[in-house]
Design an enzyme around this catalytic site. Structure first.
Site, mmCIF file in Angstrom:
data_model
loop_
_atom_site.group_PDB
_atom_site.id
_atom_site.type_symbol
_atom_site.label_atom_id
_atom_site.label_comp_id
_atom_site.label_asym_id
_atom_site.label_seq_id
_atom_site.Cartn_x
_atom_site.Cartn_y
_atom_site.Cartn_z
ATOM 1 N N HIS A 262 35.186 49.433 34.468
ATOM 2 C CA HIS A 262 35.411 48.046 34.902
ATOM 3 C C HIS A 262 34.626 47.029 34.100
ATOM 4 O O HIS A 262 34.674 45.835 34.401
ATOM 5 C CB HIS A 262 35.028 47.902 36.383
ATOM 6 C CG HIS A 262 35.528 49.024 37.223
ATOM 7 N ND1 HIS A 262 34.748 50.113 37.566
ATOM 8 C CD2 HIS A 262 36.760 49.272 37.719
ATOM 9 C CE1 HIS A 262 35.471 50.967 38.260
ATOM 10 N NE2 HIS A 262 36.690 50.495 38.368
ATOM 11 N N ARG B 117 34.124 30.799 38.403
ATOM 12 C CA ARG B 117 32.859 30.121 38.677
ATOM 13 C C ARG B 117 31.758 30.689 37.776
ATOM 14 O O ARG B 117 30.880 29.962 37.324
ATOM 15 C CB ARG B 117 32.491 30.258 40.144
ATOM 16 C CG ARG B 117 31.321 29.401 40.514
ATOM 17 C CD ARG B 117 31.280 29.064 41.978
ATOM 18 N NE ARG B 117 32.066 27.902 42.291
ATOM 19 C CZ ARG B 117 32.562 27.625 43.501
ATOM 20 N NH1 ARG B 117 32.353 28.435 44.489
ATOM 21 N NH2 ARG B 117 33.242 26.531 43.707
ATOM 22 N N ARG C 103 39.941 43.053 33.741
ATOM 23 C CA ARG C 103 40.504 42.502 34.982
ATOM 24 C C ARG C 103 40.139 41.036 35.190
ATOM 25 O O ARG C 103 40.092 40.551 36.334
ATOM 26 C CB ARG C 103 40.042 43.298 36.211
ATOM 27 C CG ARG C 103 40.661 44.679 36.274
ATOM 28 C CD ARG C 103 40.149 45.460 37.451
ATOM 29 N NE ARG C 103 40.718 46.786 37.416
ATOM 30 C CZ ARG C 103 41.588 47.244 38.320
ATOM 31 N NH1 ARG C 103 41.961 46.498 39.323
ATOM 32 N NH2 ARG C 103 42.070 48.450 38.213
ATOM 33 N N ASP D 71 32.604 26.388 55.412
ATOM 34 C CA ASP D 71 33.419 26.031 56.568
ATOM 35 C C ASP D 71 32.661 26.444 57.823
ATOM 36 O O ASP D 71 31.770 27.277 57.757
ATOM 37 C CB ASP D 71 34.796 26.718 56.507
ATOM 38 C CG ASP D 71 34.685 28.230 56.323
ATOM 39 O OD1 ASP D 71 34.398 28.675 55.194
ATOM 40 O OD2 ASP D 71 34.839 28.969 57.317
HETATM 41 N N1 HPA Z 1 35.018 34.542 56.651
HETATM 42 C C1 HPA Z 1 34.693 35.428 55.709
HETATM 43 N N2 HPA Z 1 34.220 35.061 54.521
HETATM 44 C C2 HPA Z 1 34.079 33.750 54.273
HETATM 45 C C3 HPA Z 1 34.392 32.787 55.214
HETATM 46 C C4 HPA Z 1 34.892 33.199 56.476
HETATM 47 O O1 HPA Z 1 35.202 32.386 57.361
HETATM 48 N N3 HPA Z 1 34.152 31.562 54.661
HETATM 49 C C5 HPA Z 1 33.680 31.799 53.421
HETATM 50 N N4 HPA Z 1 33.631 33.112 53.179
#
Ligand code: HPA
Length: 233
Positions: free
Chosen positions: A5, A25, A44, A205
């Protein structure tokens, strides 16, 4: 020598590797922050680069998403390329109502329901821990840069889309503050191979408030985490 890999030769990869999930990134970090970056892997499209930061040799390589993926790449870096330190720099969702999007979290440990450690080496623990030494360096770097860090327990999940969306079991019963999908395998590999690993996270998030971030915002806040990781390295 190469692996299935990774096409790098031994010596092309630095002792310390920063690992974002996204290989693009890794490319962005190398081109933005490193002097004279040279790509050592494109198998890959899992791009890896080595350059220098403030005169010190450092590498950055994508891990892909999930424990099987980071499990492969980190094992090969530790075992076959002489890598001593891997700092994962990723994003996670917040379970804790105390965390907001863009907060930076340093993993104090991680919990998982994954069988990765059991299958890999017979390790029955559902908790894996980072290197205390690396964490100390990361906390010192964050302090000197004036970037606030929250220490938290990471849930490394095998599943992104759950049919049951309750987070109570993970937050209340297992004490997890954020969820991602990689640290447990990375910390386990470091443990069995006698190496060092850590994980720095930007909250992308919230599973409590359902706030989300745009890719542009994530890119920007990622810069704080990057600076901390590079200083620590
Ligand atoms: N779940 C799993 N992995 C993640 C999440 C999530 O809500 N947000 C960023 N990586």
């Amino acid at each position: 020598m190469s692996t299935p890999h990774n096409s790098a030769s031994v010596g092309e990869i630095a002792k310390t590797v920063l690992m974002p999930g996204d290989p693009l990134r890794a490319q962005f970090i190398a081109e933005t922050f490193l002097e004279n970056p040279v790509r050592f892997n494109a198998v890959r499209n899992m791009f890896g680069y080595t350059g220098t930061y403030k005169g010190k040799k450092i590498s950055v390589m994508g891990s892909g998403m999930g424990m099987p993926s980071i499990g492969i790449y980190s094992y090969e870096l530790f075992k076959f390329y002489g890598v001593e330190n891997i700092i994962r720099i990723g994003t996670a969702g917040a379970y804790s109502p105390k965390l907001d999007v863009f907060d930076t979290v340093l993993a104090k440990d991680c919990w998982s329901e994954s069988t990765y450690a059991l299958v890999q080496s017979g390790d029955t623990s559902d908790i894996q821990t980072p290197s205390e030494e690396l964490n100390e360096r990361i906390m010192t770097a964050a302090k000197s840069l004036g970037i606030p860090l929250t220490l938290g327990r990471v849930h490394s999940s095998d599943v992104f889309y759950h049919e049951d969306s309750s987070i109570d079991d993970f937050y209340v019963n297992h004490g997890c503050d954020v969820v991602e999908m990689e640290s447990f395998a990375l910390f386990h590999n470091a443990k069995v191979l006698g190496k060092h690993a850590a994980c720095l996270i930007t909250v992308s998030d919230s599973l409590v408030t359902h706030k989300e971030t745009t890719p542009e915002e994530r890119q920007k806040s990622f810069t704080n985490m990057m600076k901390v990781a590079l200083e620590a390295a």
